[in-house]
Design an enzyme around this catalytic site. Structure first.
Site, PDB file in Angstrom:
ATOM      1  N   ARG A  87       0.823  -1.224   0.000  1.00  0.00           N
ATOM      2  CA  ARG A  87       0.000   0.000   0.000  1.00  0.00           C
ATOM      3  C   ARG A  87       0.849   1.264   0.000  1.00  0.00           C
ATOM      4  O   ARG A  87       0.571   2.182  -0.771  1.00  0.00           O
ATOM      5  CB  ARG A  87      -1.046  -0.017   1.117  1.00  0.00           C
ATOM      6  CG  ARG A  87      -0.555   0.229   2.498  1.00  0.00           C
ATOM      7  CD  ARG A  87      -1.422  -0.384   3.547  1.00  0.00           C
ATOM      8  NE  ARG A  87      -1.329  -1.821   3.481  1.00  0.00           N
ATOM      9  CZ  ARG A  87      -2.346  -2.634   3.219  1.00  0.00           C
ATOM     10  NH1 ARG A  87      -3.536  -2.159   3.020  1.00  0.00           N
ATOM     11  NH2 ARG A  87      -2.155  -3.927   3.182  1.00  0.00           N
ATOM     12  N   THR A  88       1.866   1.319   0.833  1.00  0.00           N
ATOM     13  CA  THR A  88       2.683   2.545   0.862  1.00  0.00           C
ATOM     14  C   THR A  88       3.477   2.655  -0.434  1.00  0.00           C
ATOM     15  O   THR A  88       3.657   3.740  -0.983  1.00  0.00           O
ATOM     16  CB  THR A  88       3.615   2.543   2.091  1.00  0.00           C
ATOM     17  OG1 THR A  88       2.811   2.290   3.244  1.00  0.00           O
ATOM     18  CG2 THR A  88       4.323   3.847   2.266  1.00  0.00           C
ATOM     19  N   LYS A 116      26.286  -9.460  -3.094  1.00  0.00           N
ATOM     20  CA  LYS A 116      27.714  -9.757  -3.306  1.00  0.00           C
ATOM     21  C   LYS A 116      28.577  -9.157  -2.202  1.00  0.00           C
ATOM     22  O   LYS A 116      29.785  -9.059  -2.326  1.00  0.00           O
ATOM     23  CB  LYS A 116      28.178  -9.159  -4.640  1.00  0.00           C
ATOM     24  CG  LYS A 116      27.507  -9.726  -5.855  1.00  0.00           C
ATOM     25  CD  LYS A 116      28.157  -9.097  -7.101  1.00  0.00           C
ATOM     26  CE  LYS A 116      27.353  -9.332  -8.347  1.00  0.00           C
ATOM     27  NZ  LYS A 116      27.771  -8.428  -9.426  1.00  0.00           N
ATOM     28  N   ARG A 137      12.017   2.626   2.335  1.00  0.00           N
ATOM     29  CA  ARG A 137      11.452   1.915   3.493  1.00  0.00           C
ATOM     30  C   ARG A 137      12.392   0.768   3.816  1.00  0.00           C
ATOM     31  O   ARG A 137      12.699  -0.056   2.950  1.00  0.00           O
ATOM     32  CB  ARG A 137      10.076   1.374   3.143  1.00  0.00           C
ATOM     33  CG  ARG A 137       9.662   0.276   4.095  1.00  0.00           C
ATOM     34  CD  ARG A 137       8.252  -0.142   3.902  1.00  0.00           C
ATOM     35  NE  ARG A 137       7.351   0.914   4.308  1.00  0.00           N
ATOM     36  CZ  ARG A 137       6.101   0.689   4.744  1.00  0.00           C
ATOM     37  NH1 ARG A 137       5.624  -0.526   4.804  1.00  0.00           N
ATOM     38  NH2 ARG A 137       5.332   1.684   5.095  1.00  0.00           N
ATOM     39  N   HIS A 170       7.581   6.769  10.984  1.00  0.00           N
ATOM     40  CA  HIS A 170       6.859   6.666   9.716  1.00  0.00           C
ATOM     41  C   HIS A 170       6.234   8.047   9.457  1.00  0.00           C
ATOM     42  O   HIS A 170       5.028   8.240   9.584  1.00  0.00           O
ATOM     43  CB  HIS A 170       5.782   5.582   9.838  1.00  0.00           C
ATOM     44  CG  HIS A 170       5.266   5.070   8.535  1.00  0.00           C
ATOM     45  ND1 HIS A 170       5.469   5.724   7.336  1.00  0.00           N
ATOM     46  CD2 HIS A 170       4.525   3.973   8.244  1.00  0.00           C
ATOM     47  CE1 HIS A 170       4.885   5.033   6.369  1.00  0.00           C
ATOM     48  NE2 HIS A 170       4.306   3.973   6.881  1.00  0.00           N
TER      49      HIS A 170
HETATM   50  N1  ASP Z   1       1.659   0.198   7.486  1.00  0.00           N
HETATM   51  C1  ASP Z   1       2.108   0.643   8.772  1.00  0.00           C
HETATM   52  C2  ASP Z   1       3.615   0.590   8.864  1.00  0.00           C
HETATM   53  O1  ASP Z   1       4.277   0.415   7.861  1.00  0.00           O
HETATM   54  C3  ASP Z   1       1.439  -0.065   9.888  1.00  0.00           C
HETATM   55  C4  ASP Z   1       1.712  -1.531  10.022  1.00  0.00           C
HETATM   56  O2  ASP Z   1       2.457  -2.125   9.240  1.00  0.00           O
HETATM   57  O3  ASP Z   1       1.128  -2.078  10.967  1.00  0.00           O
HETATM   58  O4  ASP Z   1       4.161   0.762   9.924  1.00  0.00           O
END
Ligand code: ASP
Length: 359
Positions: A87-88, A116, A137, A170
């Site tokens: 989703r993100t 490597k 991320r 986040h």
């Molecule tokens: N999507 C959010 C996060 O990346 C919440 C979760 O994963 O619970 O932290």
């Protein structure tokens, strides 16, 4: 004031977070690199929320979309997501597409030279040569910040947006949460003098850590942290709220707080961080869930939020309740991330002008 380019990592990382926030931001107060929630103040939050609302209105027409897509048509973004996410990832991808940015992606470090033996820092630095923005991320706390410092030392200081770092921060989820809260209360006296009840795995969830800080910029917010004792909110978060003069409570009694809440912010159990197999499963979380009975205990004008993904902490029967905001949060996320990327490239005044002249 010293600039980040003149500081070694040892000097930079020893600074208090308020000074590091200054180092990562531009002189107009907007972030250059977006790494943690402490970089935002009320003015920058208002600016981003206002821009997100303008962008969503502009994007409704073909002419508006053509304008938005021209803004960053000449830029490229790398979406470096080595921690599971759809989703993100898609939210940022859509935000880039709205602004015309072309994207490249890394989803799995094991198929790159990191396999490597190359360090993650070297890999990201190499990739940065091809791009103008890095959205990252990672499971690793602090990597986005270290990369922001490292790239600031280089001849091409590519901006970084932290899309989730370890258990720590986040910031863009917190932006979309604030935007959702602000929109939910805008016709009812605004986002002030509200009780926000955070529920679930508050020890390991990064969203609450970032959101509670952003909410210190809004007057009269009372923060209530409700969890089983094993998943209690960290003392560092409470110390941060205390420094900001915010009111807070810590509780393990959700039923007692539901009637008081203006917003209930549910989170899932973050068992990917378990230190031993089945550790989370031993915790009794049955009193930290929302179903129709708990919705009846909430006020008719309260809202229910969740950063998603959910497991069973919110029953699906609740989804059709008008107070359930989690699907709206997802959509708001795309718009506020678009605003943040536009801000990173200093495009917000062009958006203001187009909005004023055409809408
Ligand atoms: N999507 C959010 C996060 O990346 C919440 C979760 O994963 O619970 O932290």
């Amino acid at each position: 004031m010293q600039s980040i380019q003149d500081l070694s990592w040892e000097e930079y990382s020893a600074l208090p977070i308020s000074r590091r926030a200054e180092c990562l931001s531009r002189t107009d107060g907007m972030p250059l690199h977006t790494i943690f929630a402490q970089q935002f103040d009320r003015a920058s939050l208002d600016r981003l929320c206002d821009s997100a609302t303008k962008i969503r209105a502009i994007a409704k027409s073909r002419a508006g979309m053509q304008f938005l897509q021209g803004l960053l048509f000449h830029k490229r973004a790398m979406i470096y997501f080595t921690q599971p996410s759809s989703r993100t990832f898609l939210s940022f991808l859509s935000a880039c597409q709205i602004l015309g940015l072309r994207t490249g992606e890394v989803r799995d470090a094991s198929v790159s030279s990191e396999f490597k033996g190359e360090s993650r820092e070297d890999s990201i630095r190499t990739f940065s040569s091809y791009f103008d923005l890095i959205v990252m991320r990672t499971r690793e706390k602090g990597l986005a910040e270290r990369m922001a410092w490292a790239l600031s030392q280089s001849k091409r200081p590519v901006p970084i947006i932290n899309a989730g770092s370890g258990k720590d921060q986040h910031p863009t989820q917190a932006l979309l949460d604030v935007y959702t809260l602000q929109r939910s209360f805008e016709r009812r006296g605004g986002l002030r003098n509200r009780t926000v009840v955070y529920v679930g795995d508050l020890a390991r969830g990064r969203t609450v850590r970032s959101l509670s800080h952003l909410l210190t910029h809004y007057e009269g917010i009372r923060h209530v942290f409700v969890s089983p004792s094993a998943l209690r909110i960290g003392d560092d978060v409470l110390a941060d709220l205390k420094d900001a003069g915010a009111q807070f409570e810590v509780s393990d009694d959700l039923a007692a707080w539901l009637p008081e809440a203006d917003a209930v912010y549910m989170t899932r159990i973050q068992d990917e961080w378990d230190e031993s197999a089945g550790e989370s499963a031993k915790i009794d979380t049955s009193r930290f869930k929302i179903g129709p009975e708990q919705m009846r205990m909430m006020r008719p004008d309260a809202i229910l939020m969740h950063p998603l993904p959910r497991r069973d902490e919110i029953a699906t029967e609740v989804d059709s309740d008008p107070r359930a905001m989690y699907w709206r949060q997802v959509r708001n996320g795309m718009w506020i991330r678009t605003a943040l990327i536009a801000s990173t490239f200093d495009c917000l005044s062009r958006i203001d002008h187009w909005f004023r002249d055409n809408l």
